[in-house]
Motif scaffolding. Structure first.
Motif, PDB file in Angstrom:
ATOM      1  N   ASN A 206     -10.481  -2.276  11.840  1.00 26.20           N
ATOM      2  CA  ASN A 206     -11.812  -2.527  11.290  1.00 26.20           C
ATOM      3  C   ASN A 206     -11.997  -1.974   9.886  1.00 26.20           C
ATOM      4  OD1 ASN A 206     -12.621  -3.834  13.660  1.00 26.20           O
ATOM      5  ND2 ASN A 206     -13.239  -1.909  14.616  1.00 26.20           N
ATOM      6  N   ALA A 207     -10.970  -1.346   9.334  1.00 21.64           N
ATOM      7  CA  ALA A 207     -11.003  -0.827   7.966  1.00 21.64           C
ATOM      8  C   ALA A 207      -9.567  -0.818   7.451  1.00 21.64           C
ATOM      9  CB  ALA A 207     -11.617   0.567   7.927  1.00 21.64           C
ATOM     10  N   ASN A 208      -9.404  -0.643   6.154  1.00 13.81           N
ATOM     11  CA  ASN A 208      -8.100  -0.791   5.524  1.00 13.81           C
ATOM     12  C   ASN A 208      -7.093   0.262   6.003  1.00 13.81           C
ATOM     13  OD1 ASN A 208      -9.249  -2.864   4.061  1.00 13.81           O
ATOM     14  ND2 ASN A 208      -9.437  -1.690   2.162  1.00 13.81           N
ATOM     15  N   ILE A 209      -5.810  -0.130   5.953  1.00 18.74           N
ATOM     16  CA  ILE A 209      -4.690   0.766   6.217  1.00 18.74           C
ATOM     17  C   ILE A 209      -3.805   0.753   4.983  1.00 18.74           C
ATOM     18  CG2 ILE A 209      -2.647   1.209   7.622  1.00 18.74           C
ATOM     19  CD1 ILE A 209      -4.026  -0.231   9.926  1.00 18.74           C
ATOM     20  N   THR A 210      -3.413   1.939   4.496  1.00 25.64           N
ATOM     21  CA  THR A 210      -2.598   2.026   3.281  1.00 25.64           C
ATOM     22  C   THR A 210      -1.470   3.024   3.478  1.00 25.64           C
ATOM     23  OG1 THR A 210      -4.519   1.544   1.884  1.00 25.64           O
ATOM     24  CG2 THR A 210      -2.598   2.521   0.813  1.00 25.64           C
ATOM     25  N   ALA A 211      -0.248   2.577   3.192  1.00 24.82           N
ATOM     26  CA  ALA A 211       0.898   3.475   3.097  1.00 24.82           C
ATOM     27  C   ALA A 211       1.298   3.515   1.625  1.00 24.82           C
ATOM     28  CB  ALA A 211       2.039   3.001   3.978  1.00 24.82           C
ATOM     29  N   GLY A 212       2.401   4.132   1.293  1.00 22.96           N
ATOM     30  CA  GLY A 212       2.786   4.198  -0.110  1.00 22.96           C
ATOM     31  C   GLY A 212       4.249   4.524  -0.256  1.00 22.96           C
ATOM     32  N   GLY A 213       4.768   4.354  -1.470  1.00 20.97           N
ATOM     33  CA  GLY A 213       6.189   4.562  -1.690  1.00 20.97           C
ATOM     34  C   GLY A 213       6.975   3.594  -0.832  1.00 20.97           C
ATOM     35  N   THR A 214       8.001   4.089  -0.178  1.00 18.28           N
ATOM     36  CA  THR A 214       8.792   3.242   0.723  1.00 18.28           C
ATOM     37  C   THR A 214       8.390   3.459   2.171  1.00 18.28           C
ATOM     38  OG1 THR A 214      10.538   4.911   0.815  1.00 18.28           O
ATOM     39  CG2 THR A 214      10.768   3.168  -0.828  1.00 18.28           C
ATOM     40  N   GLY A 215       7.181   3.948   2.379  1.00 16.83           N
ATOM     41  CA  GLY A 215       6.678   4.109   3.744  1.00 16.83           C
ATOM     42  C   GLY A 215       6.476   2.757   4.414  1.00 16.83           C
ATOM     43  N   ALA A 216       6.055   2.782   5.654  1.00 15.92           N
ATOM     44  CA  ALA A 216       5.904   1.555   6.435  1.00 15.92           C
ATOM     45  C   ALA A 216       4.604   1.589   7.212  1.00 15.92           C
ATOM     46  CB  ALA A 216       7.087   1.393   7.392  1.00 15.92           C
ATOM     47  N   VAL A 217       4.103   0.384   7.524  1.00 13.88           N
ATOM     48  CA  VAL A 217       2.981   0.237   8.441  1.00 13.88           C
ATOM     49  C   VAL A 217       3.488  -0.559   9.643  1.00 13.88           C
ATOM     50  CG1 VAL A 217       0.670  -0.675   8.810  1.00 13.88           C
ATOM     51  CG2 VAL A 217       1.283   0.284   6.577  1.00 13.88           C
ATOM     52  N   LEU A 218       3.390   0.042  10.820  1.00 11.95           N
ATOM     53  CA  LEU A 218       3.894  -0.560  12.054  1.00 11.95           C
ATOM     54  C   LEU A 218       2.737  -0.679  13.038  1.00 11.95           C
ATOM     55  CD1 LEU A 218       7.040   1.736  12.388  1.00 11.95           C
ATOM     56  CD2 LEU A 218       6.985  -0.542  11.379  1.00 11.95           C
TER      57      LEU A 218
END
Length: 289
Positions: A206-218
């Protein structure tokens, strides 16, 4: 019960404040140490309606029933742990802040475990110190219940912290589905930190998800497909992104998974994946799955 008002010590080492109740532990006044740890243990409920500040020490809740966070908990780099046999909840006033307060200091780890549900209206902030401080990890797990969170910020000036929410449905034979993961506030890390949402039932973004660099969103729904044969419990086992939300994987990868067919060909409840904006600057291999 133990009903405590203000508890204050300048103790800066070891366990500075201990509350051990055979019934409820009700913290109605501020709890403050000079850097020592705060250890609250109750056979029934723990409830803090006034602020806790450990000034670098760890804060630990161990509840035989529920843990109710109704005022701010601040550790200045110390960890916060809550373990409840039933539910862990927080109000909007119950922010958990473990940001490092000295140069190069990491944000403290936040680890929450509940036998049933975790429902947090307060924010979690584990950012590292602005001078080269890594972000602290955030781990939230349920045995048989849902996870609902507001904003989580694990960014670091060094490496960002990892954020992992894992909602389980331990009893697949009952009439009510459990094991949803829902975020109602922005969940963010950076600098190679990862964000993992894993739900035995559904994921609601219901709201944004942010990773950064070479991270991942799973993001995984229906994580218990190998063991769940119950098709009558009302579960949807979907991944749903609300309108105008974004998943930003930085330069890393984004993976959305909803497997409706286990390794033996057993069909479970069907669930859709409804995606909004998916963004990554990854230029090699498979960036979005």
């Amino acid at each position: 019960d133990i009903t405590a008002q203000a508890l204050t010590t300048t103790n800066a080492a070891g366990t500075a404040i201990t509350v051990n109740s055979d019934n409820d532990a009700l913290l109605q006044g501020t709890v403050t140490t000079g850097g020592g740890d705060v250890d609250i243990d109750a056979d029934r409920d723990i409830q803090n309606t006034a602020a806790i500040d450990s000034n670098g020490g760890d804060v630990d809740f161990l509840a035989g029933q529920d843990a109710l966070i109704e005022a701010a908990i601040t550790t200045d780099g110390g960890s916060f742990t809550a373990n409840a046999v039933r539910d862990v909840t927080s109000t909007a006033a119950g922010d958990i802040t473990t940001t490092g307060d000295t140069a190069n200091e990491a944000g403290g780890i936040v680890d929450i475990d509940a036998g049933r549900n975790v429902n947090l209206a307060g924010d979690i902030d584990t950012r590292g110190n602005p001078t080269d401080g890594p972000g602290g990890n955030v781990n939230i797990d349920t045995v048989d219940g849902d996870i609902t969170v507001n904003a989580i910020d694990a960014r670091g000036t060094g490496v960002g912290g990892n954020i992992a929410l894992n909602a389980n449905d331990s009893d697949n034979t009952n009439a009510t589905a459990t094991g949803d993961v829902t975020n109602n506030g922005v969940v963010q890390t950076n600098n190679d930190g990862t964000v993992t949402f894993e739900a035995d039932d559904s994921v609601n973004i219901n709201a944004n998800i942010t990773a950064g660099g070479t991270g991942a969103v799973l993001v995984t729904a229906n994580a218990d497909i190998a063991t769940d044969t119950n098709t009558t419990d009302g579960s949807t086992e979907a991944i749903t992104m609300a309108a105008a939300t974004t998943i930003d994987g930085g330069a890393g990868t984004i993976t959305l998974t909803n497997d409706d067919d286990d390794a033996t060909g057993n069909e479970d409840n069907s669930g859709d994946i409804t995606a909004q904006a998916l963004t990554t600057t990854n230029a090699a291999g498979t960036a979005i799955t």
